[in-house]
Enzyme design. Structure first.
Site, short mmCIF file in Angstrom:
data_model
loop_
_atom_site.label_atom_id
_atom_site.label_comp_id
_atom_site.label_asym_id
_atom_site.label_seq_id
_atom_site.Cartn_x
_atom_site.Cartn_y
_atom_site.Cartn_z
CG HIS A 388 -1.90 -1.09 1.27
ND1 HIS A 388 -2.50 -1.54 2.42
CD2 HIS A 388 -2.40 -1.86 0.27
CE1 HIS A 388 -3.32 -2.53 2.14
NE2 HIS A 388 -3.27 -2.75 0.84
C1 LIG Z 1 0.13 -6.71 -4.99
C2 LIG Z 1 -0.75 -5.59 -4.54
C3 LIG Z 1 -1.89 -5.86 -3.82
C4 LIG Z 1 -2.72 -4.81 -3.40
N1 LIG Z 1 -3.91 -5.11 -2.81
C5 LIG Z 1 -4.80 -4.11 -2.59
C6 LIG Z 1 -6.15 -4.41 -2.19
O1 LIG Z 1 -6.56 -5.55 -2.09
N2 LIG Z 1 -6.98 -3.37 -1.97
C7 LIG Z 1 -6.59 -2.08 -2.11
O2 LIG Z 1 -7.39 -1.18 -1.84
N3 LIG Z 1 -5.34 -1.78 -2.49
C8 LIG Z 1 -4.45 -2.76 -2.78
N4 LIG Z 1 -3.23 -2.47 -3.27
C9 LIG Z 1 -2.86 -1.05 -3.43
C10 LIG Z 1 -3.63 -0.34 -4.54
O3 LIG Z 1 -3.81 -1.18 -5.65
C11 LIG Z 1 -2.85 0.93 -4.88
O4 LIG Z 1 -2.82 1.76 -3.73
C12 LIG Z 1 -3.49 1.74 -6.00
O5 LIG Z 1 -3.72 0.96 -7.14
C13 LIG Z 1 -2.57 2.90 -6.33
O6 LIG Z 1 -3.08 3.60 -7.43
P1 LIG Z 1 -2.21 4.67 -8.17
O7 LIG Z 1 -3.05 5.20 -9.28
O8 LIG Z 1 -1.65 5.62 -7.19
O9 LIG Z 1 -0.94 3.89 -8.76
P2 LIG Z 1 -0.88 2.60 -9.65
O10 LIG Z 1 -2.15 1.88 -9.63
O11 LIG Z 1 0.35 1.87 -9.23
O12 LIG Z 1 -0.71 3.15 -11.13
C14 LIG Z 1 0.46 3.68 -11.63
C15 LIG Z 1 0.55 3.35 -13.10
O13 LIG Z 1 1.60 4.10 -13.68
C16 LIG Z 1 2.40 3.27 -14.48
N5 LIG Z 1 3.75 3.83 -14.52
C17 LIG Z 1 4.64 3.94 -13.50
N6 LIG Z 1 5.77 4.54 -13.93
C18 LIG Z 1 5.57 4.82 -15.25
C19 LIG Z 1 6.38 5.43 -16.25
N7 LIG Z 1 7.60 5.89 -15.97
N8 LIG Z 1 5.87 5.56 -17.50
C20 LIG Z 1 4.62 5.11 -17.80
N9 LIG Z 1 3.81 4.51 -16.88
C21 LIG Z 1 4.29 4.38 -15.64
C22 LIG Z 1 2.34 1.91 -13.80
O14 LIG Z 1 2.67 0.90 -14.70
C23 LIG Z 1 0.89 1.88 -13.37
O15 LIG Z 1 0.07 1.42 -14.41
C24 LIG Z 1 -2.36 -3.47 -3.69
C25 LIG Z 1 -1.22 -3.20 -4.42
C26 LIG Z 1 -0.42 -4.24 -4.86
C27 LIG Z 1 0.80 -3.91 -5.67
#
Ligand SMILES: Cc1cc2nc3c(=O)[nH]c(=O)nc-3n(C[C@H](O)[C@H](O)[C@H](O)COP(=O)(O)OP(=O)(O)OC[C@H]3O[C@@H](n4cnc5c(N)ncnc54)[C@H](O)[C@@H]3O)c2cc1C
Length: 453
Positions: A388
């Protein structure tokens, strides 16, 4: 597509109202619970019985209570009640405490993601172009203003110009990484790796927060059925057929079937512990996960709102090099104390009358683990992150904040960060719902300032 939500555990948890009160108290106007609640409601389509003033029933993102929880999950909720943790009617409601069957980001048996709910339905729009197979390597900054993004693909590197603004949403690892590569970060550290400084922002990559947990495994009496026995081809076939016929069962479920929110100290108003209950027992070893074929169940207590802070920095100025991450999960002794309390609570729940017909013995860490010192050793040797990560581009007003409450990067015009990295303090539970809320509110902030329809 869909980011971590496309690989995550599918637990849907908003966090506590008090989490957002805290964000507002830190100076983030517009982020108090009553400000963010409309976004949480607008996002979701919750199928359960709930207070409609708090839960959304018409949004694009499907949330459902686990359809076919394992019978032991109901025992867990009952055992938690026997240990003083009330059963929660709706832990995503206004009182986010207690134990309940998990609410999940699952639609008709399939994983619900931000891509499926929000992006895919918009792909035909003429003002949207989706490019995959590219990596953003840096934001191009000229005269203190973001004017585009450099992207690398197999065919080479190119720049994409921005007419209005650049919005980073690469997550709590990707967004600070890109900012640092763009010269936005602690000046001295950037210079050390040869990155030209665009603006000195010491907080980029700092304030890294994560929930730390320990896996408590309890062996069950012979004859009890848990998912341990279903990892052979027969189990996969059986549950595969069930999934196709009914869209439920283990193939349509996350690993944990029940959750509990509890306090390490009765004087606390906001629970500071979360426990995931799994009808399955495994060990995490240096070689990966080992699933024994004998019946077992598992509880993973983790610390909500930890006080430890890690950080992320550049390994080099080469965008292909992963950043260096120092999670520092157990740096603050208070987090260790809380996790010990969580582990003891999990042990008490497994020893409660509701489990008496099933429970055999704790197989990990085992009854030898008794004193605070024993627990601390087990935690320091075996505790881990629950995935997280948040807070690495924190929103706020102090010198360590990276974005302001409108999510604009300090010191650079036309640049925003909109993802889980902006959380000033990590929320009390799984972070995906909050990441979605940040996205939805971020949209309004962009529209407000650019006067777009
Ligand atoms: C294994 C795992 C299990 C989890 N389980 C849960 C759960 O059950 N419930 C829950 O609520 N949360 C869970 N989480 C956490 C939750 O999924 C994240 O907090 C949430 O998805 C974060 O969203 P975000 O948009 O901040 O980032 P992310 O969803 O990580 O999105 C970032 C995106 O940017 C892309 N990216 C990164 N760097 C670059 C770059 N340089 N160029 C182009 N693209 C790039 C990545 O590939 C990704 O697609 C889990 C996370 C993981 C990894």
């Amino acid at each position: 597509l869909g980011g971590s939500g496309s690989i995550n555990g599918c637990f849907f948890v908003r966090g506590r109202p008090g989490d957002f009160t805290r964000w507002a108290e830190l100076g983030n106007r517009g982020w108090a619970y009553e400000d963010v609640l409309p976004y949480f409601r607008a996002i979701e389509r919750f199928d359960g019985d709930a207070d409609p003033t708090v839960r959304g029933q018409a949004g694009p993102f499907h949330v459902e209570t686990l359809r076919s929880p394992h019978p032991l999950a109901r025992r867990f909720v009952e055992a938690a009640r026997q240990c003083g943790i009330p059963s929660a009617a709706d832990y995503n409601g206004s009182d986010a405490s207690g134990a309940a069957i998990a609410q999940t980001s699952i639609r008709e048996g399939f994983r619900e993601t931000s891509f499926r709910a929000f992006l895919r339905p918009s792909l035909a729009r003429r003002n949207l172009r989706l490019l995959t197979g590219r990596r953003a390597t840096r934001v191009v900054i000229e005269h203190g203003e973001a004017c585009g993004v450099e992207v690398a693909a197999a065919s080479g590197t190119r720049m994409i110009r921005a007419r209005r603004e650049v919005i980073l949403c690469a997550g709590a690892i990707g967004s600070p990484h890109i900012l640092l590569l763009s010269g936005v970060g602690p000046a001295a550290e950037l210079q050390k790796v040869g990155v030209q400084v665009a603006t000195n922002l010491p907080g980029v990559g700092a304030n890294l927060q994560e929930h730390v947990g320990l896996w408590i495994v309890h062996a069950l009496k012979p004859g009890t059925r848990t998912l341990n026995m279903d990892y052979g081809w027969l189990g996969i076939l059986r549950h595969g057929v069930r999934f196709v016929a009914r869209r439920d069962g283990p193939a349509a479920s996350p690993s944990a079937h029940a959750l509990a929110f509890a306090s390490s100290d009765p004087s606390l108003t906001d629970p500071d512990l979360q426990i995931h209950f799994m009808p399955l027992g495994y060990r995490i070893t240096a070689n990966g996960i080992e699933i024994p074929p004998t019946p077992a169940m598992m509880a993973v207590p983790n610390v909500n709102r930890p006080l430890s802070r890690g950080r992320l920095r550049l390994a080099s100025s080469n965008s292909a090099d992963a950043p260096l991450i120092e999670p520092s999960l157990l740096q603050d002794s208070e987090d260790v104390r809380r996790l010990i309390a969580g582990c003891r609570l999990a042990r008490r729940i497994f020893g409660a009358p509701a489990f008496v017909d099933f429970a055999d013995r704790e197989s990990f860490p085992g009854r030898d683990c008794e004193t605070d010192g024993d627990w601390e050793s087990a935690i320091r040797a075996h505790a881990g992150p629950v995935y997280h990560i948040a807070g690495t581009c924190k929103m706020g007003l102090d010198p360590f904040s990276v974005v302001d409450p409108a999510l604009r990067v300090r010191g650079i015009a036309k640049l925003r960060v909109i993802d889980s990295s902006i959380m000033p303090v990590i929320t009390s539970g799984n972070t995906n719902a909050t990441a979605l809320m940040i996205g939805a509110k971020g949209v309004d902030l962009v529209l407000e300032s650019s006067r777009l329809p």
